[in-house]
Design an enzyme around this catalytic site. Structure first.
Site, short mmCIF file in Angstrom:
data_model
loop_
_atom_site.label_atom_id
_atom_site.label_comp_id
_atom_site.label_asym_id
_atom_site.label_seq_id
_atom_site.Cartn_x
_atom_site.Cartn_y
_atom_site.Cartn_z
N GLU A 229 0.62 -1.14 -0.11
CA GLU A 229 -0.33 0.04 0.29
C GLU A 229 1.15 1.40 0.55
OE1 GLU A 229 -3.01 -0.18 3.02
OE2 GLU A 229 -3.11 -1.96 3.44
N THR A 230 0.79 2.42 -0.58
CA THR A 230 0.65 3.37 -0.92
C THR A 230 -0.11 4.57 -1.17
OG1 THR A 230 3.11 4.89 -1.03
CG2 THR A 230 2.22 3.23 -2.79
#
Length: 298
Positions: A229-230
């Site tokens: 995730e980012t």
């Protein structure tokens, strides 16, 4: 699996699927070099079948889902499931952290017994790090050492990636004076952090490499790291969260990945990553958490 309740298993279970239909790449079909997270915490989201059609129309070649949702899985007839990750940020944690390793071992035995080409891993976040500045000082917290190191050693036996959630936004939002916006959102060409021979112009690379250094201090070297995730929220925290800032971060991040430059510690090694997330989800807690989506539901 008999040693673990169904509820615990489902709580710890998330799945990353690879769509095997590939398309020509155009400008924002740089989406094909990164994946997207697909969450379901909204009461106004498109149907899974329409979401999958949308992914294909946008050349999104891989997605990550957070639970084995029947409707989503039924909408995915032409995919390979490449990874199952046990827990999302369960480590470090008192409640679920101790259970991650046994579930990884059980699932690994299960997929092997069925001759499935699926790797089992887990997802952690930067709360696993007691220190990350400079990157070479990266070190795990005592609890993360206790709970995560056995998993890292197990994964290293088969070169199975560890998944890490990396959010420069949170570092900037919590300390904007010392973490400049330009450093956090890749909008900077100047060296901000010099760590021996390694030079950093963006915070993402620094966090990524701090994670590598922390693993190496535990004797785990060369383990692949996937960014699960980012992202950057488009609302919920005043001027720090605007659509323009989100667009800048996501656009610059995709360019960074597409360049194949890697990070200072792992140069010329393409980053495998998933953007968080596809849609804004209105059943998440009020605030920034409802605004990480690239799109509003339609």
């Amino acid at each position: 699996m008999e040693d673990y309740s169904k509820n615990l298993f489902l709580l710890l279970f998330s799945c990353t699927a690879l769509i095997i239909s590939y398309y020509n790449v155009d400008s924002l079909s740089t989406a094909s070099v990164v994946g997207l997270n697909y969450g379901l915490l909204g009461d106004n989201l498109p149907s899974p079948s329409n979401v999958i059609k949308f992914y294909k129309s946008q050349n999104v070649a891989k997605i990550r889902i957070f639970e084995p949702n029947k409707d989503v899985l039924n909408a995915l007839p032409d995919v390979n499931i490449t990874f199952i990750t046990v827990g999302n940020q369960a480590i470090p944690g008192d409640k679920h952290g101790p259970h991650v390793l046994p579930v990884i071992q059980s699932l690994t035995d299960l997929v092997k017994s069925r001759n499935l080409q699926i790797s089992i891993s887990t997802t952690v976040t930067t709360t696993s790090l007691a220190r990350l500045k400079p990157p070479s000082a990266g070190v795990l917290t005592p609890q993360a050492r206790q709970q995560l190191v056995p998993e890292l050693r197990l994964l290293s036996q088969t070169s199975t990636p560890i998944f890490v959630n990396i959010y420069p936004y949170y570092f900037h939002a919590s300390d904007p004076k010392n973490v400049p916006l330009e450093y956090a959102n890749f909008n900077n060409d100047q060296i901000v952090v010099k760590d021996g021979a390694l030079k950093y112009s963006n915070l993402f690379d620094a966090i990524f490499d701090a994670s590598l250094w922390a693993m190496e201090k535990e004797g785990v070297k060369g383990l692949p790291l996937v960014v699960s995730e980012t992202g950057w929220p488009s609302a919920g925290n005043g001027g720090m969260t605007t659509p323009a800032l989100q667009y800048t971060y996501i656009g610059n991040f995709v360019k960074h990945v597409a360049s194949g430059k890697g990070t200072p510690k792992r140069p010329n090694s393409r980053i495998d990553a998933y953007i968080f997330e596809t849609y804004n989800e209105n059943q998440k807690p009020v605030g920034i958490y409802q605004h990480f989506g690239l799109y509003d539901p339609y």
